[in-house]
Design an enzyme around this catalytic site. Sequence first.
Site, PDB file in Angstrom:
ATOM      1  N   ASP A  65      31.200   8.784  52.165  1.00 17.53           N
ATOM      2  CA  ASP A  65      31.599   9.372  50.887  1.00 17.53           C
ATOM      3  C   ASP A  65      31.732  10.892  50.954  1.00 17.53           C
ATOM      4  O   ASP A  65      32.281  11.500  50.038  1.00 17.53           O
ATOM      5  CB  ASP A  65      30.570   9.000  49.805  1.00 17.53           C
ATOM      6  CG  ASP A  65      30.980   9.456  48.415  1.00 17.53           C
ATOM      7  OD1 ASP A  65      32.122   9.142  48.017  1.00 17.53           O
ATOM      8  OD2 ASP A  65      30.174  10.122  47.742  1.00 17.53           O
ATOM      9  N   GLU A 116      36.585  18.917  53.010  1.00 17.59           N
ATOM     10  CA  GLU A 116      37.116  18.107  51.930  1.00 17.59           C
ATOM     11  C   GLU A 116      38.243  18.860  51.219  1.00 17.59           C
ATOM     12  O   GLU A 116      38.203  20.089  51.122  1.00 17.59           O
ATOM     13  CB  GLU A 116      36.009  17.754  50.935  1.00 17.59           C
ATOM     14  CG  GLU A 116      34.902  16.901  51.569  1.00 17.59           C
ATOM     15  CD  GLU A 116      33.817  16.505  50.582  1.00 17.59           C
ATOM     16  OE1 GLU A 116      33.880  16.955  49.419  1.00 17.59           O
ATOM     17  OE2 GLU A 116      32.908  15.748  50.977  1.00 17.59           O
ATOM     18  N   ILE A 130      16.951   9.675  45.589  1.00 15.88           N
ATOM     19  CA  ILE A 130      17.926   8.611  45.827  1.00 15.88           C
ATOM     20  C   ILE A 130      17.380   7.589  46.811  1.00 15.88           C
ATOM     21  O   ILE A 130      17.495   6.378  46.598  1.00 15.88           O
ATOM     22  CB  ILE A 130      19.252   9.218  46.333  1.00 15.88           C
ATOM     23  CG1 ILE A 130      19.888  10.079  45.239  1.00 15.88           C
ATOM     24  CG2 ILE A 130      20.223   8.126  46.774  1.00 15.88           C
ATOM     25  CD1 ILE A 130      21.115  10.847  45.681  1.00 15.88           C
ATOM     26  N   ALA A 162      26.149   9.053  52.286  1.00 13.50           N
ATOM     27  CA  ALA A 162      26.476   9.539  50.950  1.00 13.50           C
ATOM     28  C   ALA A 162      25.654  10.792  50.658  1.00 13.50           C
ATOM     29  O   ALA A 162      25.289  11.043  49.513  1.00 13.50           O
ATOM     30  CB  ALA A 162      26.202   8.459  49.906  1.00 13.50           C
ATOM     31  N   SER A 163      25.369  11.568  51.716  1.00 11.94           N
ATOM     32  CA  SER A 163      24.523  12.754  51.538  1.00 11.94           C
ATOM     33  C   SER A 163      25.333  14.035  51.663  1.00 11.94           C
ATOM     34  O   SER A 163      25.768  14.603  50.661  1.00 11.94           O
ATOM     35  CB  SER A 163      23.369  12.735  52.534  1.00 11.94           C
ATOM     36  OG  SER A 163      23.828  12.727  53.884  1.00 11.94           O
ATOM     37  N   GLY A 173      30.042   9.607  44.954  1.00 10.40           N
ATOM     38  CA  GLY A 173      28.739   8.975  44.812  1.00 10.40           C
ATOM     39  C   GLY A 173      28.140   9.156  43.432  1.00 10.40           C
ATOM     40  O   GLY A 173      27.582   8.211  42.859  1.00 10.40           O
ATOM     41  N   GLY A 174      28.233  10.347  42.887  1.00  7.97           N
ATOM     42  CA  GLY A 174      27.700  10.604  41.554  1.00  7.97           C
ATOM     43  C   GLY A 174      28.757  10.631  40.473  1.00  7.97           C
ATOM     44  O   GLY A 174      28.481  11.044  39.345  1.00  7.97           O
ATOM     45  N   HIS A 222      34.061  11.532  47.853  1.00  7.10           N
ATOM     46  CA  HIS A 222      32.877  12.226  47.327  1.00  7.10           C
ATOM     47  C   HIS A 222      32.621  11.831  45.872  1.00  7.10           C
ATOM     48  O   HIS A 222      32.483  12.677  44.980  1.00  7.10           O
ATOM     49  CB  HIS A 222      33.054  13.738  47.445  1.00  7.10           C
ATOM     50  CG  HIS A 222      31.746  14.484  47.499  1.00  7.10           C
ATOM     51  ND1 HIS A 222      31.573  15.638  48.204  1.00  7.10           N
ATOM     52  CD2 HIS A 222      30.543  14.224  46.932  1.00  7.10           C
ATOM     53  CE1 HIS A 222      30.328  16.071  48.077  1.00  7.10           C
ATOM     54  NE2 HIS A 222      29.678  15.221  47.297  1.00  7.10           N
ATOM     55  N   ASP A 233      11.295  10.203  56.914  1.00  9.83           N
ATOM     56  CA  ASP A 233      11.434  11.482  56.230  1.00  9.83           C
ATOM     57  C   ASP A 233      10.490  12.469  56.895  1.00  9.83           C
ATOM     58  O   ASP A 233       9.368  12.110  57.275  1.00  9.83           O
ATOM     59  CB  ASP A 233      11.099  11.340  54.744  1.00  9.83           C
ATOM     60  CG  ASP A 233      11.660  12.490  53.905  1.00  9.83           C
ATOM     61  OD1 ASP A 233      12.386  12.216  52.936  1.00  9.83           O
ATOM     62  OD2 ASP A 233      11.372  13.658  54.222  1.00  9.83           O
TER      63      ASP A 233
END
Length: 402
Positions: A253, A258, A151, A227-228, A283-284, A281, A170
């Site tokens: 997100d 949750e 991503i 968004a992870s 994002g996908g 949640h 990273d």
Amino acid sequence: MKVLLLENVHAVARETFTRHGFDVEVRAGSLAEPELIEALQGVDVVGIRSNTKITAAVLDAAPDLRAIGCFCIGTNQVDLAHATLRGVGVFNAPFSNTRSVVELVLGEILALARRLPEKTQRMHDGVWDKSAKGAYETRGRTLGIVGYGNIGTQLSNVAEAIGMRVAFFDTADRLAHGNARRMGSLEELLEESDVVSLHVDGRPGNAGLFGAEQFARMRPGAVFINASRGMVVDDLALREHILSGHLSGAAIDVFPVEPKAQGDLFESPLRGLDNVILTPHVGGSTEEAQEEIGTFVSTKLTAYVLTGATSLSVNLPDVAPAPREGAFRMALLHRNVPGVLAAINNTLAAAGVNIVGQSLATRGEHGYVVTDTDRLVSDETLASLRHVAEAVNLEAWSDDAE
């Protein structure tokens, strides 16, 4: 064989399983541990998304379970080590929703730069607030990406395409795309970025990665996006930095806790803040991504359960055997020590069984071997193979069984 699909897995998954003769049960929400244990009795395959937790206790209480499908990117909701010990294969969709997440994040970057969340809310409240104050173009600004995997790299490409400068950090050695610059530390990235977007995985070491110290390091007026994984960020610390004006906005997100099902109450310290986008949640969660995930994961699961193929399994050695060549096939998961393959072959030879095809791979502490034979293997011989000292789990297929 029975399949249980939870959390609104796309209907294409059910169609795939049904086409292969599985008995499929579908439930809309996730299940807490006691209810999940009850629901898994007699179930061979379970399909989940991010809210259902497959713990060691669940695995121990589900003796019929052979495979777990995570219809999402992450697998941190599954005790992978214990699943391997129980011989349960785990599969996910590491690439299928990449574009959907990237497009959501890109839209949030643009919306926050123009302060659209508060602008649209004021319009709904009947307030005409035509002002350029606090609204900026994204062209020429720096996007800092934390986590430069599938991503992160695609976001890097599309951000450059709209004129942003890209920096990334990273812990793994990643090749920079386009003109993106690798930062030597997270602190360096935070100090240079106008927008910081998190794209890290759910490994335990990432819990609490982003808190008060990291928000304080960010540039005044910067924007934060997550968004992870929800457990990565201290939302209370984020709230304080939004209220103080140090950060100009945020888009979140994912959350530490949750709701379990559609329509349940959502609680967060980030509710009610100006220029903060909160999404459930998703994002996908595009039609394209969910259909692709449903197809990809269900196809991997059926191949594993029906043929022993473990290609792209999260926790098992990667074996993609050819179509079955003989009358019988068996797959043995075993501890990765010398002599196991010899023990298997010697046991079959002693029983007068000829091997016509064999595939083997190892991964860390485990090995996985798929063996085709010219005739059926007796129950007595299979029992001997199951008692090979290093054996973890054995599955078998024959023309009779099919």
